[in-house]
Design a protein around this motif. Structure first.
Motif, PDB file in Angstrom:
ATOM      1  N   SER A  63       0.835  -1.193   0.000  1.00 47.66           N
ATOM      2  CA  SER A  63       0.000   0.000   0.000  1.00 47.66           C
ATOM      3  C   SER A  63       0.877   1.253   0.000  1.00 47.66           C
ATOM      4  O   SER A  63       1.705   1.447   0.899  1.00 47.66           O
ATOM      5  N   GLY A  64       0.684   2.079  -1.016  1.00 55.18           N
ATOM      6  CA  GLY A  64       1.475   3.303  -1.081  1.00 55.18           C
ATOM      7  C   GLY A  64       1.232   4.193   0.121  1.00 55.18           C
ATOM      8  O   GLY A  64       2.139   4.840   0.644  1.00 55.18           O
ATOM      9  N   ILE A  65      -0.006   4.220   0.584  1.00 52.87           N
ATOM     10  CA  ILE A  65      -0.340   5.054   1.731  1.00 52.87           C
ATOM     11  C   ILE A  65       0.402   4.566   2.976  1.00 52.87           C
ATOM     12  O   ILE A  65       0.928   5.350   3.765  1.00 52.87           O
ATOM     13  N   TYR A  66       0.491   3.245   3.123  1.00 51.79           N
ATOM     14  CA  TYR A  66       1.226   2.695   4.262  1.00 51.79           C
ATOM     15  C   TYR A  66       2.708   3.064   4.169  1.00 51.79           C
ATOM     16  O   TYR A  66       3.319   3.485   5.151  1.00 51.79           O
ATOM     17  N   LEU A  67       3.265   2.926   2.968  1.00 48.54           N
ATOM     18  CA  LEU A  67       4.705   3.204   2.805  1.00 48.54           C
ATOM     19  C   LEU A  67       5.012   4.672   3.092  1.00 48.54           C
ATOM     20  O   LEU A  67       6.050   5.007   3.652  1.00 48.54           O
ATOM     21  N   GLU A  68       4.085   5.551   2.707  1.00 43.99           N
ATOM     22  CA  GLU A  68       4.275   6.981   2.975  1.00 43.99           C
ATOM     23  C   GLU A  68       4.308   7.270   4.462  1.00 43.99           C
ATOM     24  O   GLU A  68       5.162   7.983   4.963  1.00 43.99           O
ATOM     25  N   GLN A  69       3.312   6.740   5.182  1.00 47.15           N
ATOM     26  CA  GLN A  69       3.149   7.218   6.554  1.00 47.15           C
ATOM     27  C   GLN A  69       3.937   6.418   7.577  1.00 47.15           C
ATOM     28  O   GLN A  69       3.926   6.753   8.739  1.00 47.15           O
ATOM     29  N   HIS A  70       4.646   5.382   7.144  1.00 48.78           N
ATOM     30  CA  HIS A  70       5.453   4.635   8.109  1.00 48.78           C
ATOM     31  C   HIS A  70       6.943   4.708   7.817  1.00 48.78           C
ATOM     32  O   HIS A  70       7.730   4.031   8.470  1.00 48.78           O
ATOM     33  N   ARG A  71       7.330   5.507   6.838  1.00 51.27           N
ATOM     34  CA  ARG A  71       8.760   5.662   6.607  1.00 51.27           C
ATOM     35  C   ARG A  71       9.401   6.235   7.869  1.00 51.27           C
ATOM     36  O   ARG A  71       8.743   6.903   8.666  1.00 51.27           O
ATOM     37  N   ASN A  72      10.652   5.928   8.031  1.00 50.90           N
ATOM     38  CA  ASN A  72      11.432   6.366   9.201  1.00 50.90           C
ATOM     39  C   ASN A  72      11.091   5.618  10.489  1.00 50.90           C
ATOM     40  O   ASN A  72      11.701   5.888  11.517  1.00 50.90           O
ATOM     41  N   LYS A  73      10.133   4.711  10.422  1.00 51.98           N
ATOM     42  CA  LYS A  73       9.909   3.876  11.609  1.00 51.98           C
ATOM     43  C   LYS A  73      10.894   2.704  11.523  1.00 51.98           C
ATOM     44  O   LYS A  73      10.948   1.997  10.516  1.00 51.98           O
ATOM     45  N   ALA A  74      11.668   2.517  12.584  1.00 51.60           N
ATOM     46  CA  ALA A  74      12.812   1.612  12.506  1.00 51.60           C
ATOM     47  C   ALA A  74      12.406   0.146  12.411  1.00 51.60           C
ATOM     48  O   ALA A  74      12.978  -0.614  11.624  1.00 51.60           O
ATOM     49  N   TYR A  75      11.438  -0.267  13.217  1.00 49.18           N
ATOM     50  CA  TYR A  75      11.163  -1.699  13.344  1.00 49.18           C
ATOM     51  C   TYR A  75       9.670  -1.993  13.255  1.00 49.18           C
ATOM     52  O   TYR A  75       8.845  -1.172  13.639  1.00 49.18           O
ATOM     53  N   CYS A  76       9.366  -3.200  12.763  1.00 50.39           N
ATOM     54  CA  CYS A  76       7.998  -3.695  12.867  1.00 50.39           C
ATOM     55  C   CYS A  76       8.036  -5.116  13.419  1.00 50.39           C
ATOM     56  O   CYS A  76       8.770  -5.964  12.925  1.00 50.39           O
ATOM     57  N   VAL A  77       7.239  -5.334  14.456  1.00 50.05           N
ATOM     58  CA  VAL A  77       7.132  -6.650  15.082  1.00 50.05           C
ATOM     59  C   VAL A  77       5.704  -7.146  14.883  1.00 50.05           C
ATOM     60  O   VAL A  77       4.757  -6.425  15.179  1.00 50.05           O
ATOM     61  N   GLY A  78       5.588  -8.369  14.351  1.00 51.66           N
ATOM     62  CA  GLY A  78       4.263  -8.956  14.172  1.00 51.66           C
ATOM     63  C   GLY A  78       3.938  -9.865  15.343  1.00 51.66           C
ATOM     64  O   GLY A  78       4.609 -10.869  15.560  1.00 51.66           O
ATOM     65  N   LEU A  79       2.934  -9.503  16.120  1.00 54.75           N
ATOM     66  CA  LEU A  79       2.571 -10.273  17.307  1.00 54.75           C
ATOM     67  C   LEU A  79       1.115 -10.689  17.235  1.00 54.75           C
ATOM     68  O   LEU A  79       0.295 -10.003  16.626  1.00 54.75           O
TER      69      LEU A  79
END
Lengths: 463, 392
Positions: A63-79
């Motif tokens: 999702s382009g919208i997701y990529l735009e608004q989460h740039r610069n976030k260092a990590y993603c953890v799936g729980l």
């Protein structure tokens, strides 16, 4: 370069927009964001806007919208926090974070044993910021809501529309986007108090109340008995002339606002006023509706065949506030935003299917500790191993166990996913009641972007 | 009002709306805010309509009252020698200075950022301007209307075949002011920890564009440009309402909540076709059904079935809202002449209980003596001389 928020760690448990974008704002200035998502049913914000309109096999990464608004976030953890081990991992992450940002509906995290009291038991001085349509407490608290709903509740919509007509909504959910800055402000404010006093905080932001504040002056006027009329359109400020006329042979709109005498005199220099026989100070003696209409017609005759950007220059040179009513393309190509380096070119992972794209950059310029591009948006659960074995100090065996038990994961349950929306070609032909309507497709968009951002635009120079 | 930023000192050189809204967020979080206005007329926002009777027959603007409650108001003409000197003293006092003059204005009077960082090296100097402090559009004039146009807000508001519409009141300036507030506080944290002040350059255009970003992906992925005419309001019997389907709600439950059985009976009106090719037909069915009940009845049904919904409320309805009452959202506001009213409070709550008290809108220069005398230590004689010279 050091960031102003270096050393601040945020657990981003937000979803969609208002509740997660504030972490991005802090990330831009150096905060380390650990984004946590329920990997089985990831963020709704992943389900819009795919490359070429086609939702591919792993479309939740695209999702382009997701990529735009989460740039610069260092990590993603799936729980999966419904899993006891997943819940325990969540609490261990909380213990290592300064701030937790959450935007699930009130009650939902409590039901999982992850309400404020549970989190505070994991970290006494935690700064916890929650946001939802209506906030915790009160009869509407658990009502499900999106930004457009708290907007209409707040009274904003009752004032939006053409003068004297029924209210209408625009495309922007007006409580979502302005709320983000308020939330970021409160996150840092609570952190400042924690440093000063050692005390944590739970701050609960109601988007309904953000909407009320955005027209707070109207609510104050009403409270003191002043009359507040309904929609007043582009004349909302009460200026003698304010509105849009066609330019570029009718393909664009020119907004003109005669806000003061300098602007009035400037407009009279440009537009044929002699024939109108209107020669007086409109603040001393207000224009009649018929006079306003005659001026508007004269302005339209002046502007219609002109290039919009040139019309703006001519008006501005005579102190008349004016601007072309821009769209997304205009902004991407805007020489002013280009000179300010507003758009950032971000490279993506191959799975994200984006290549190099131009996303909006910093919301503000800090002269000594400017916002910087640090990272593309993380993928779902991309840092499960890194965070588990690094920050949380788990052994490889423990990590394997979390994956095997389903506490950690990277793949959504297909059954939980929203069906992908129609491709844009189909959307173009939808009747007016459908959402996400498109006015036109620009067939030359790629050439324009390459010309503006260089040959590497859209390429797979991945990171 | 809370104690999040207790002890923080804000010098509000703002005028009209964007700067003062930024400083207002600090007031509500417990900071000490001094608002500098020009002698005579004061902040031009004092003249913005609508004007209210302040209780003593004097007029005060609702906009000014909303933005400046609980600030301390001083008057100061910084083009006079004494005014310039005292402004420098206030800059030395401040942790954060907020201004929204046109680019270059303060610089011309000797109050450029570099000079001021010389006066107070730890100060955070926030400039809010139409288009930011650099670039070819830097000096263009702007109003709510033209800045919303320049930020691509208007291309989604209004009817498709008519002129684009701005959004109402001063909300785009408040929106930009809230951006300035968060950026200022981030810079302040850095200054507190490092001793290093800095300039914060806030463009109203960029404030709006940076946070309303979704259409950039649509264009870059498809060349798609959005349309106006966002017809998601549905007509209940007494006014408009919005209802939306949410994947967590079974489609049947959604249809039952809306009393629209057709959505269950006709397979063509179910997801995913309901979201794509047949979205218009679904909207028509819902619209027909909505006319049977009031907004409040539909809102209660939506709540019961967990369907996202919202009523288009008037200002009167907001003021009477049971939910806002239960959240203790409203507080008391006193105008300079003594009139009091119930007005919206900050858009958030702390779990520590609110400290309910009346916020006061300052009269012009009401705090001259306390600020110039007690805070800066000037004598009565100096204050009288400054007033005689038109400096305060």
């Amino acid at each position: 370069m050091p960031g102003a928020l270096d050393g601040v760690r945020v657990l981003d448990n937000g979803i969609v927009q208002a509740g997660t974008f504030p972490a991005r704002l802090l990330a831009d200035f150096g905060a380390e964001i650990i984004r946590v998502e329920h990997y089985r049913r990831p963020d709704l914000g992943r389900n819009f806007c795919f490359p070429d309109g086609v939702a591919g096999d792993a479309y939740w990464e695209q999702s382009g919208i997701y990529l735009e608004q989460h740039r610069n976030k260092a990590y993603c953890v799936g729980l999966d926090v419904g899993n006891p081990q997943g819940r325990e991992l969540f609490l261990r992450l909380v213990a290592s974070c300064d701030i937790v940002l959450d935007s699930h509906p009130p009650g939902l995290m409590e039901d999982l044993g992850l309400g404020y009291d549970d989190l505070r038991a994991a970290r006494e001085d935690l700064v916890y910021v929650s946001t939802s349509g209506y906030g915790y407490g009160g009869p509407y608290s658990e009502i499900r809501s999106y930004g457009m709903m708290s907007e209409v509740m707040s009274g904003i919509t009752s004032l939006n529309g053409y003068a004297g007509e029924e209210p209408q909504r625009g495309t922007i959910p007006l409580t979502d986007h302005p709320a983000t800055y308020h939330i970021a402000f409160l996150m840092v404010a609570a952190l400042e108090r924690r440093d000063r006093t050692g005390k944590g905080a739970w701050i609960d932001v109601s988007q309904y109340e953000v909407g009320v504040n955005l027209i707070g002056d109207a609510h104050v006027a009403r409270a003191f008995g002043a009359s507040v009329p309904g929609p007043r359109g582009n004349g909302d400020d009460g200026h003698p002339i304010a509105g849009c006329v066609p330019c570029d042979d009718g393909s664009r709109w020119l907004a003109v606002d005669v806000c003061d005498r300098a602007a009035w005199d400037g407009l009279r220099e440009l537009v044929e006023f002699e024939a109108l026989d209107i020669d007086r100070d409109p603040w001393a003696q207000p224009l009649s509706a018929a006079e306003q209409e005659r001026i508007r017609e004269a302005l339209e005759a002046w502007a219609r065949s002109r290039d919009g950007d040139e019309a703006v220059s001519e008006l501005q040179a005579r102190s008349v506030p004016a601007a072309v009513a821009a769209n997304a393309r205009d902004l991407l190509l805007d020489p002013h935003l280009e000179a300010r380096g507003f758009f950032w070119l971000v490279d993506h992972a191959p799975e994200q299917g984006a290549g190099r794209r131009a996303w909006p950059g910093a919301s503000a310029g800090l002269s000594r500790t400017p916002a910087e591009l640090r990272a593309r948006a993380p993928m779902l659960g991309e840092h499960n191993h890194l965070i588990a074995t690094g920050l949380l100090g788990c052994s490889e065996e423990e990590y394997e166990e979390y994956v095997a038990s389903g506490a950690m994961g990277v793949t959504p349950d297909a059954a939980e996913m929203r069906p992908p929306p129609a491709d844009l070609e189909e959307r173009l032909h939808l009747p007016p009641a459908a959402q996400l309507r498109i006015a036109e497709f620009d067939p030359h968009y790629t050439e324009r972007m390459v010309e503006r951002f260089g040959d590497t635009y859209g390429s797979d120079a991945t990171v | 009002m809370n104690d999040l930023l207790e002890g923080l000192r804000i010098l509000d050189l703002g005028r009209y709306t964007a700067g003062p809204y930024c400083a207002k967020l600090f007031v509500d979080a417990g900071a000490d805010v001094i608002h500098v206005e020009r002698p005579g007329a004061g902040d031009p926002a004092r003249a913005l309509p609508p004007l209210l009777d302040d209780g003593s027959g004097e007029a005060v603007s609702a906009v000014y009252a909303f933005l400046n409650a609980d600030k301390r108001s001083v008057t100061l003409d910084f083009t006079t020698p004494t005014g310039a000197e005292w402004l420098r003293e206030l800059v030395r006092w401040a942790d954060i200075v907020v201004e929204n003059f046109a680019p270059g204005t303060l610089e011309r009077h000797g109050f450029g950022v570099d000079e001021m960082l010389g006066v107070n090296p730890t100060v955070v100097w926030v400039s809010i301007t139409n288009f930011g402090g650099s670039g070819p559009s830097r000096d263009l004039r702007g109003t709510s209307l033209t800045l919303q146009a320049a930020a691509a807000l208007m291309d989604g508001n209004g009817d498709e075949d008519r002129e684009p519409l701005r959004y109402p009141r001063h909300l785009s300036e408040y929106w930009a002011g809230s951006n300035a507030a968060h950026a200022a506080l981030i810079a302040r944290r850095h200054a507190r920890l490092s001793g290093e002040g800095q300039h914060v350059d806030v463009s109203i255009q960029e404030s709006l564009v940076a946070s309303y970003f979704m259409h950039f992906a649509d264009y870059q992925y498809q060349g798609a440009l959005q349309a106006r005419g966002w017809l998601d309001l549905k007509p209940a019997s007494d006014g408009p309402i919005i209802v939306n389907w949410h994947t967590a709600v079974p489609w049947d439950v959604f249809a039952i909540a809306l009393e629209a059985e057709e959505l269950i009976l006709d397979p063509e009106l179910q997801p995913p076709l309901s979201m794509t090719a047949n979205a218009g037909r679904v909207a028509d069915v819902i619209s027909r059904s909505m006319r049977a009940r009031t907004r409040r009845e539909w809102f209660a049904r939506a709540k019961e079935h967990r369907v996202p919904a919202g009523m288009v409320q008037t200002l009167d309805e907001v003021a009477a809202c049971e939910h806002l009452e239960a959240r203790a959202h409203f507080g008391s506001l006193r105008l300079p002449g003594g009139a009091e009213g119930r007005v919206p409070g900050p858009p958030y709550a702390l779990n520590e209980g609110a400290t309910e008290r009346t916020q006061a809108v300052p009269g012009l220069g009401e705090h001259n003596v306390v600020v110039f005398g007690e805070l800066l230590g000037h004598s009565d004689g100096e204050l009288q001389a400054a007033a005689a010279a038109g400096a305060i």
